[in-house]
Design a protein around this motif. Structure first.
Motif, PDB file in Angstrom:
ATOM      1  N   VAL A  80      -0.862  16.696   5.107  1.00 25.20           N
ATOM      2  CA  VAL A  80      -1.199  15.315   5.468  1.00 25.20           C
ATOM      3  C   VAL A  80      -0.163  14.845   6.473  1.00 25.20           C
ATOM      4  O   VAL A  80       1.019  14.694   6.142  1.00 25.20           O
ATOM      5  CB  VAL A  80      -1.214  14.399   4.225  1.00 25.20           C
ATOM      6  N   GLY A  81      -0.573  14.614   7.697  1.00 24.85           N
ATOM      7  CA  GLY A  81       0.356  14.250   8.752  1.00 24.85           C
ATOM      8  C   GLY A  81       0.409  12.761   9.000  1.00 24.85           C
ATOM      9  O   GLY A  81      -0.548  12.023   8.736  1.00 24.85           O
ATOM     10  N   GLY A  82       1.537  12.314   9.526  1.00 23.16           N
ATOM     11  CA  GLY A  82       1.675  10.938   9.957  1.00 23.16           C
ATOM     12  C   GLY A  82       1.931   9.923   8.864  1.00 23.16           C
ATOM     13  O   GLY A  82       1.929   8.720   9.145  1.00 23.16           O
ATOM     14  N   LEU A  83       2.148  10.356   7.614  1.00 26.29           N
ATOM     15  CA  LEU A  83       2.325   9.409   6.508  1.00 26.29           C
ATOM     16  C   LEU A  83       3.572   9.735   5.691  1.00 26.29           C
ATOM     17  O   LEU A  83       3.577   9.597   4.469  1.00 26.29           O
ATOM     18  CB  LEU A  83       1.093   9.424   5.591  1.00 26.29           C
ATOM     19  N   GLU A  84       4.635  10.146   6.351  1.00 31.23           N
ATOM     20  CA  GLU A  84       5.809  10.603   5.621  1.00 31.23           C
ATOM     21  C   GLU A  84       6.396   9.519   4.724  1.00 31.23           C
ATOM     22  O   GLU A  84       6.679   9.738   3.548  1.00 31.23           O
ATOM     23  CB  GLU A  84       6.882  11.100   6.603  1.00 31.23           C
ATOM     24  N   GLY A  85       6.584   8.317   5.283  1.00 36.91           N
ATOM     25  CA  GLY A  85       7.174   7.240   4.482  1.00 36.91           C
ATOM     26  C   GLY A  85       6.300   6.841   3.312  1.00 36.91           C
ATOM     27  O   GLY A  85       6.792   6.631   2.196  1.00 36.91           O
TER      28      GLY A  85
ATOM     29  N   LYS B 291       7.210   7.211  -0.877  1.00 39.43           N
ATOM     30  CA  LYS B 291       7.165   6.078  -1.810  1.00 39.43           C
ATOM     31  C   LYS B 291       6.172   6.331  -2.942  1.00 39.43           C
ATOM     32  O   LYS B 291       6.436   6.020  -4.102  1.00 39.43           O
ATOM     33  CB  LYS B 291       6.802   4.805  -1.063  1.00 39.43           C
ATOM     34  N   LEU B 292       5.018   6.906  -2.599  1.00 37.35           N
ATOM     35  CA  LEU B 292       4.007   7.151  -3.621  1.00 37.35           C
ATOM     36  C   LEU B 292       4.463   8.229  -4.597  1.00 37.35           C
ATOM     37  O   LEU B 292       4.219   8.129  -5.814  1.00 37.35           O
ATOM     38  CB  LEU B 292       2.688   7.550  -2.951  1.00 37.35           C
ATOM     39  N   LYS B 293       5.141   9.271  -4.111  1.00 38.92           N
ATOM     40  CA  LYS B 293       5.647  10.318  -5.001  1.00 38.92           C
ATOM     41  C   LYS B 293       6.697   9.772  -5.956  1.00 38.92           C
ATOM     42  O   LYS B 293       6.689  10.081  -7.153  1.00 38.92           O
ATOM     43  CB  LYS B 293       6.225  11.469  -4.165  1.00 38.92           C
ATOM     44  N   GLU B 294       7.610   8.966  -5.451  1.00 31.35           N
ATOM     45  CA  GLU B 294       8.637   8.382  -6.320  1.00 31.35           C
ATOM     46  C   GLU B 294       8.015   7.496  -7.387  1.00 31.35           C
ATOM     47  O   GLU B 294       8.422   7.536  -8.555  1.00 31.35           O
ATOM     48  CB  GLU B 294       9.624   7.583  -5.468  1.00 31.35           C
ATOM     49  N   PHE B 295       7.016   6.718  -7.010  1.00 29.90           N
ATOM     50  CA  PHE B 295       6.362   5.841  -7.979  1.00 29.90           C
ATOM     51  C   PHE B 295       5.632   6.652  -9.048  1.00 29.90           C
ATOM     52  O   PHE B 295       5.722   6.353 -10.245  1.00 29.90           O
ATOM     53  CB  PHE B 295       5.381   4.931  -7.235  1.00 29.90           C
TER      54      PHE B 295
ATOM     55  N   THR C  31       4.333  -1.599 -15.451  1.00 29.74           N
ATOM     56  CA  THR C  31       4.091  -1.127 -14.095  1.00 29.74           C
ATOM     57  C   THR C  31       3.437   0.251 -14.114  1.00 29.74           C
ATOM     58  O   THR C  31       3.957   1.183 -14.705  1.00 29.74           O
ATOM     59  CB  THR C  31       5.412  -1.050 -13.313  1.00 29.74           C
ATOM     60  N   HIS C  32       2.296   0.374 -13.468  1.00 32.04           N
ATOM     61  CA  HIS C  32       1.647   1.688 -13.391  1.00 32.04           C
ATOM     62  C   HIS C  32       0.659   1.773 -12.250  1.00 32.04           C
ATOM     63  O   HIS C  32       0.002   2.789 -12.088  1.00 32.04           O
ATOM     64  CB  HIS C  32       0.908   1.998 -14.699  1.00 32.04           C
ATOM     65  N   GLY C  33       0.483   0.715 -11.421  1.00 32.10           N
ATOM     66  CA  GLY C  33      -0.559   0.705 -10.413  1.00 32.10           C
ATOM     67  C   GLY C  33      -0.028   0.529  -9.010  1.00 32.10           C
ATOM     68  O   GLY C  33       0.993  -0.114  -8.762  1.00 32.10           O
ATOM     69  N   CYS C  34      -0.751   1.128  -8.068  1.00 33.26           N
ATOM     70  CA  CYS C  34      -0.399   1.061  -6.650  1.00 33.26           C
ATOM     71  C   CYS C  34      -1.669   0.748  -5.862  1.00 33.26           C
ATOM     72  O   CYS C  34      -2.745   1.274  -6.176  1.00 33.26           O
ATOM     73  CB  CYS C  34       0.225   2.374  -6.188  1.00 33.26           C
TER      74      CYS C  34
ATOM     75  N   LEU D  26       2.598  -2.468  -6.665  1.00 31.19           N
ATOM     76  CA  LEU D  26       3.134  -1.760  -5.508  1.00 31.19           C
ATOM     77  C   LEU D  26       2.040  -1.669  -4.449  1.00 31.19           C
ATOM     78  O   LEU D  26       0.966  -1.115  -4.706  1.00 31.19           O
ATOM     79  CB  LEU D  26       3.609  -0.360  -5.900  1.00 31.19           C
ATOM     80  N   GLU D  27       2.299  -2.213  -3.272  1.00 33.51           N
ATOM     81  CA  GLU D  27       1.317  -2.206  -2.193  1.00 33.51           C
ATOM     82  C   GLU D  27       1.875  -1.419  -1.016  1.00 33.51           C
ATOM     83  O   GLU D  27       2.974  -1.697  -0.537  1.00 33.51           O
ATOM     84  CB  GLU D  27       0.968  -3.634  -1.765  1.00 33.51           C
ATOM     85  N   LEU D  28       1.126  -0.424  -0.592  1.00 31.67           N
ATOM     86  CA  LEU D  28       1.510   0.414   0.548  1.00 31.67           C
ATOM     87  C   LEU D  28       0.429   0.291   1.613  1.00 31.67           C
ATOM     88  O   LEU D  28      -0.757   0.480   1.326  1.00 31.67           O
ATOM     89  CB  LEU D  28       1.662   1.878   0.128  1.00 31.67           C
ATOM     90  N   GLU D  29       0.839  -0.034   2.811  1.00 36.19           N
ATOM     91  CA  GLU D  29      -0.116  -0.219   3.910  1.00 36.19           C
ATOM     92  C   GLU D  29      -0.113   0.993   4.820  1.00 36.19           C
ATOM     93  O   GLU D  29       0.946   1.427   5.301  1.00 36.19           O
ATOM     94  CB  GLU D  29       0.214  -1.476   4.714  1.00 36.19           C
TER      95      GLU D  29
END
Length: 782
Positions: free
Chosen positions: A265-270, A274-278, A296-299, A421-424
């Protein structure tokens, strides 16, 4: 209706030595060879022992069908004599448990008068379902526990890919049937047979705790159902298919997920980090035991369609080895009351059973929309979703929801403890696009690419999300295959980029005509100003940083109508190769309160997503008129609220990076002064009527384009069009051509008399008072 059959009484005998019941005709063989007292544990004949029938299965011929029984259901029955049914406690149409080498199944019972007391028969298709042959020893006994309703049946196709209509036919075929995990299933669809295997069955009733005493609860009784297999007790809960049962294909998902990895999966390193740590935190029970995370359990993943939300979740499940349970919002709803909520609860139950697991809520805005747009059934589903999210604390389930419309979500879903947790996932920039292209091309085998071609593709694909880049790579490879080449050339890439339009721009993108600077006569000062505002910050960013200056934010072009202001904007979009968003002032207004301001916000939000971009406002005076001119007593007009929104978007708290505003107007005196201050439309350019040199450039271009006779004098036309606008000069050429065709439709030349007539018909229409207004405004502005 039960069958009305003639009574047939078999003679039978109970062996006093081994305690089995057998047919009288088998008594001699049993006594001599197969009694357990003589050391033979498995008699060679059929028998009934402790209400269990054991015999070798025979095939039932269905030439005339089975009376009172639908032909489509015949494969799900076993056929016994009435006497053996009585000895085993079985009833007509009741469920029985069939054990065979390698597995077990639940079938219904039907009486047949065949051969002897212990006859055991099945149809050829029924034998195929169990994967047993004629003569295989089976055992049949009464099912003592009631089957629980199946909410979700996960099936694996035993063949080619199947469609959703086949699954719908499967649910109808199996309605009322009892299933076990591992059973083979079959459905007829348009004359073809499709086979499946039930690999997992989920029921919410299994999650219920037994009542006090435990003896009468269905789930409690099922937990105590055991089948003897080589002397060991094996628990085998069974499930019945009802109208609310949902069938899901797991083979496609598993196959797709297993071929993915986060490295691909390219272009989404950051975002990946964050998703792996969560996920690691949620899957670690120590944090919940210490009370570190609470609920806490949702993203929530937010991004435009095609940005990689689903791909990212599947890759995370594949890399982590966690079970993936996908919930598609649009598939949850049912016309039956309560069935939608039951499906949702069943999927959450499946995620709990498979913990550590990943529950993916795709298109979550369809499950939990904003309150202002919800119907009654949507309110029930939304309440169920919120309750299920609250019940997952400490269950080892990571909930990831995805949406491309965050404003359409219920605010209760985004509070802490649910999807906090919100990731854009933004539209990728040039470096991210290059990373995506390298990941895609890296999967090719035996295909070469030109050095530097990926960098050029990444630079020219502004606004393309990951799905668009997949399309670009696919079309480029297809073009190379059509040519019979083993490498993709730059021509293939250019052709693919021209065919695939950016998804992030589909709502606002316009098809800009291929207008070049060479086609715009004169206007050298205007061209320079636009290049300084648009092209220089991109091509010479280091120079701006070296001098510590910021590039211009916007350019306002004003002048008489027909002086090529819009044409210059088109040429700028073509030459700069940037995303071009064209806005006509009046089209942003709406009769609904707040919708006009929202339209302005959406324009600038989309421009930020696809930056670098040009936002072109034509007829700006209709949108940014001076405040106070249209105010009403006790309140402000819609135009003033839109203007306020426009001002904050152009230079407010949220920065407008790599987005250039280009505006055009015929009435600069009516534009609000706040729009013209530095930092907004800080470059003001007067586009006057074309001078002699500009008219000569325009006429030279059209004289070369059209077939003018040699005697037509270009300089004469240039002198006689004094005071004409650029559009009127072009109209002279067009009118002359139409005059030639009017005389003779087969005319080959535009002659002098046609030009004279055109100059007579086309007159300059710009009044002197308007020219004076422009001159005065230009003097005050500069």
């Amino acid at each position: 209706m039960s069958p009305k059959l003639k009574k047939n009484v078999f003679s039978w005998h109970a062996c006093e030595k081994c305690g089995i019941i057998l047919a009288t005709k088998d008594l001699q063989v049993h006594s001599n060879y197969s009694c357990a007292i003589n050391g033979e544990a498995n008699p060679v004949h059929g028998f009934v022992k402790e209400s269990v029938l054991v015999n070798r299965v025979e095939e039932l011929c269905l030439e005339g069908g089975v009376k009172y029984l639908p032909h489509s259901d015949a494969a799900y029955y076993v056929y016994l004599s009435e006497s053996s049914m009585q000895l085993c406690g079985l009833v007509i149409g009741g469920f029985c448990f069939v054990k065979y080498p390698g597995g077990s199944a639940v079938r219904s019972v039907w009486p047949m008068y065949e051969k002897s007391l212990t006859s055991l028969m099945m149809t050829a298709e029924g034998l195929q379902f169990l994967e047993v042959e004629v003569g295989t020893r089976l055992s049949v006994e009464r099912l003592t526990a009631l089957p629980v309703p199946a909410d979700i049946v996960f099936v694996r196709p035993l063949g080619d890919h199947v469609s959703s209509t086949v699954l719908s036919s499967l649910s109808k075929t199996l309605l009322g049937k009892v299933l076990l995990n591992g059973n083979k299933l079959c459905v007829r669809h348009y004359g073809q047979r499709h086979y499946f295997q039930a690999c997992d069955i989920v029921s919410t009733q299994q999650q219920q705790q037994p009542a006090a005493g435990g003896g009468n609860d269905v789930a409690h009784r099922l937990a105590n159902v055991h089948i003897c297999e080589d002397g060991a007790g094996v628990s085998a809960p069974c499930f019945i298919v009802n109208a609310g049962t949902q069938f899901k294909v797991v083979d496609e998902t598993v196959k797709h997920v297993n071929s993915l990895s986060l490295a691909s999966v390219g272009g989404l390193e950051g975002t990946i980090q964050k998703l792996k740590e969560f996920a690691d935190i949620v899957w670690n029970p120590k944090f919940f035991n210490l009370g570190a995370l609470g609920g806490t359990h949702g993203c929530l993943l937010i991004g435009p369609p095609g940005s990689g939300k689903t791909l990212l979740v599947r890759a995370l499940a594949s890399d982590s080895g966690a079970a993936l349970v996908e919930v598609l919002g649009s598939e949850m709803y049912s016309k039956y009351l309560g069935e939608s909520e039951a499906r949702l609860r069943a999927l959450f139950a499946a995620a709990r059973e498979r913990a550590p697991s990943l529950l993916f809520l795709d298109e979550v805005d369809a499950l939990c929309p904003a309150e202002r747009s919800r119907a009654l059934h949507e309110q029930r589903v939304a309440a169920t979703l919120l309750a299920q999210l609250d019940s997952l604390s400490g269950a080892g389930v990571v909930v990831v929801a995805a949406t491309s419309r965050p404003a359409a979500l219920d605010v209760r879903l985004r509070r802490p403890g649910r999807l906090e947790l919100e990731l854009e996932l933004r539209v990728p920039d040039a470096l991210q696009r290059l990373d995506i292209l390298r990941c895609l091309v890296g999967a090719w085998r035996g295909v070469g690419i030109e050095p530097g071609s990926l960098e050029r593709v990444a630079q020219c694909t502004h606004g393309h999300v990951g799905a668009d880049l997949v399309g670009v790579c696919g079309r480029a490879l297809a073009a190379a295959v059509r040519r019979g080449e083993a490498s993709v050339s730059q021509v293939d890439w250019d052709e693919a980029c021209a065919q695939v339009k950016p998804s992030a721009m589909r709502e606002v993108m316009v098809e800009v005509p291929n207008v070049r600077w060479s086609e715009v006569g004169g206007q050298h000062g205007l061209k320079l100003r636009l290049r300084q505002a648009v092209e220089w910050p991109l091509r010479h960013a280091c120079s701006f940083e070296r001098l510590g200056i910021s590039p211009p934010k916007g350019v306002l072009m004003f002048g008489p109508p027909g002086c090529s202001k819009t044409m210059v904007a088109k040429a700028l979009a073509t030459e700069s190769q940037l995303n071009f968003i064209s806005i006509k002032g009046p089209e942003l207004f709406s009769k609904w309160v707040g919708e006009s301001e929202r339209a302005v916000r959406d324009v600038f939000r989309r421009a930020r997503q696809v930056a670098p971009a040009i936002v072109f406002f034509d007829e700006l005076d209709a949108l940014g008129g001076e405040r106070g001119s249209s105010s009403r007593e006790g309140g402000s007009s819609v135009q003033e609220r839109v203007l306020a929104q426009l001002l904050t978007e152009m230079d407010g708290v949220t920065p407008l990076t790599h987005v250039t505003i280009v505006a055009a107007t015929n009435r600069p005196d009516r534009i609000d002064k706040a729009l013209l201050r530095p930092g907004r439309l800080d470059q003001i350019v007067y586009v006057p009527l074309p001078d002699e040199a500009t008219r000569r450039d325009i006429l030279t271009f059209h004289f070369n384009k059209c077939r003018f006779a040699p005697e037509v004098c270009l300089e004469s036309v240039v002198r006689r069009t004094q005071g004409y606008s650029g559009a009127e000069v072009v109209a002279v050429c067009q009118e002359a051509g139409l005059g030639a065709l009017e005389e003779d439709i087969n005319s080959q030349w535009i002659e002098e008399r046609h030009v004279e007539r055109a100059l007579t018909n086309v007159k300059p229409r710009t009044p002197q008072h308007l020219l004076d207004l422009y001159e005065t405004y230009a003097i005050k502005s500069f």
